[in-house]
Scaffold this active site. Sequence first.
Site, short mmCIF file in Angstrom:
data_model
loop_
_atom_site.label_atom_id
_atom_site.label_comp_id
_atom_site.label_asym_id
_atom_site.label_seq_id
_atom_site.Cartn_x
_atom_site.Cartn_y
_atom_site.Cartn_z
N SER A 159 0.78 -0.81 -6.14
CA SER A 159 0.85 -2.03 -6.93
C SER A 159 1.36 -1.75 -8.33
O SER A 159 1.22 -0.63 -8.85
CB SER A 159 -0.53 -2.68 -7.01
OG SER A 159 -0.49 -3.83 -7.81
N HIS A 218 0.82 -1.21 0.00
CA HIS A 218 0.00 0.00 0.00
C HIS A 218 0.85 1.26 0.00
O HIS A 218 0.43 2.31 -0.50
CB HIS A 218 -0.93 -0.02 1.21
CG HIS A 218 -1.99 -1.07 1.13
ND1 HIS A 218 -2.90 -1.30 2.14
CD2 HIS A 218 -2.30 -1.95 0.14
CE1 HIS A 218 -3.72 -2.27 1.78
NE2 HIS A 218 -3.37 -2.69 0.59
N GLU A 277 6.55 -33.42 -1.85
CA GLU A 277 5.31 -32.96 -2.48
C GLU A 277 5.61 -32.28 -3.82
O GLU A 277 6.74 -31.89 -4.09
CB GLU A 277 4.59 -31.98 -1.56
CG GLU A 277 4.04 -32.61 -0.29
CD GLU A 277 2.83 -33.49 -0.58
OE1 GLU A 277 1.69 -33.03 -0.47
OE2 GLU A 277 3.05 -34.67 -0.93
#
Length: 357
Positions: free
Chosen positions: A196, A192, A263
């Site tokens: 962005s 913020h 995994e």
Amino acid sequence: MISIVKNNVYDLPTNSGLNYYWCSGFVLSGTIVIQVITGILLSLLYVADQNISFGCVMGFSNEELSLWLVRYSHIWGASGIFFIMFIHMGRALYYGSFNKGFVWSVGFILYLLMMVEAFLGYILPWHQMSFWAATVLTGVVQSVPFIGEIAYNYIVGGFGVTNVTLVRMFAAHIIIAFFILGLVGVHLFYLHKQGSNNSLSLSNGYSDSVYFHHYYSTKDLLAVMSFISLLLGLMLLSPDLALDSEAYLRADPMTTPVNIKPEWYFLFYYAMLRSISSKIGGLVLVISFLLLLWVPFSSNKSGSSYSLLYQVNFWSVVSLLFVLSYLGACHPEWPYDWISFICSILVVSLLVVLKFL
């Protein structure tokens, strides 16, 4: 308090050119919330003991539907987090968001902590694959010069993976979760503050802006609901798709699985680690990859939006990581080992080009 929430959520100025790739952060946050809730419920029932843990975890699936849903939601949530995180980081690389140093660096630390958290959680059921995965990875730590033996004794608590290791990893799994939640807040603070990035790679993230609500809040809610529905559908249709068959066998130190593998979100790292016969060599290769991935600047400030060479480079890296993930699931034998080595060197070389040339 209300004004802080209003300025940082409701009236937050947001670039009007963002596409659905920018929803990945909100989807990731929603998935983390579910993971925390299910993790708290499981931690209240889990017993960290090598003689009890496996039966305890199996009991979650066999006793009643509610515990089955909690356990499998946690399992699929972990896969969902890494799937969205790869999209989130890939978008940052593709559009040059990593040039926002503080946002990218905090996010990268979050990624590292997520990997540690996922690995620790994978060990807790104390089945065959989790036990041997812990044995293999702690063996890599032991091979580090100077500090390896000290770190190994501190992590494992003895000469090998035992009940002491399980207790320590359960405690670390809980503690790291709080660090992750805190860093998520820090990540949002810098996001913020710096603004962005956007799909056109405009220098000012707040240029041509609109309010976050209703323009993007509804878009983010649609994205997170769709993704969670997708995970839920996959979980109900094929719950064991995210588990290895060895997950239903109690850990046996005297019997080594035919093919030890982690995994799916760790497979390309595993392929890099074993592509070099030396443990320390594979570790150096993985660390080099992570350091190059982290470097928070590039000669191409706008990312791939205006560079064909950058796009070719980026998609080459992505393709090689897919290949390495496949190779990581294969047996460590010829020709998979030398193909893994070639692909690993190519990935590191392309990242050098991506960030510095």
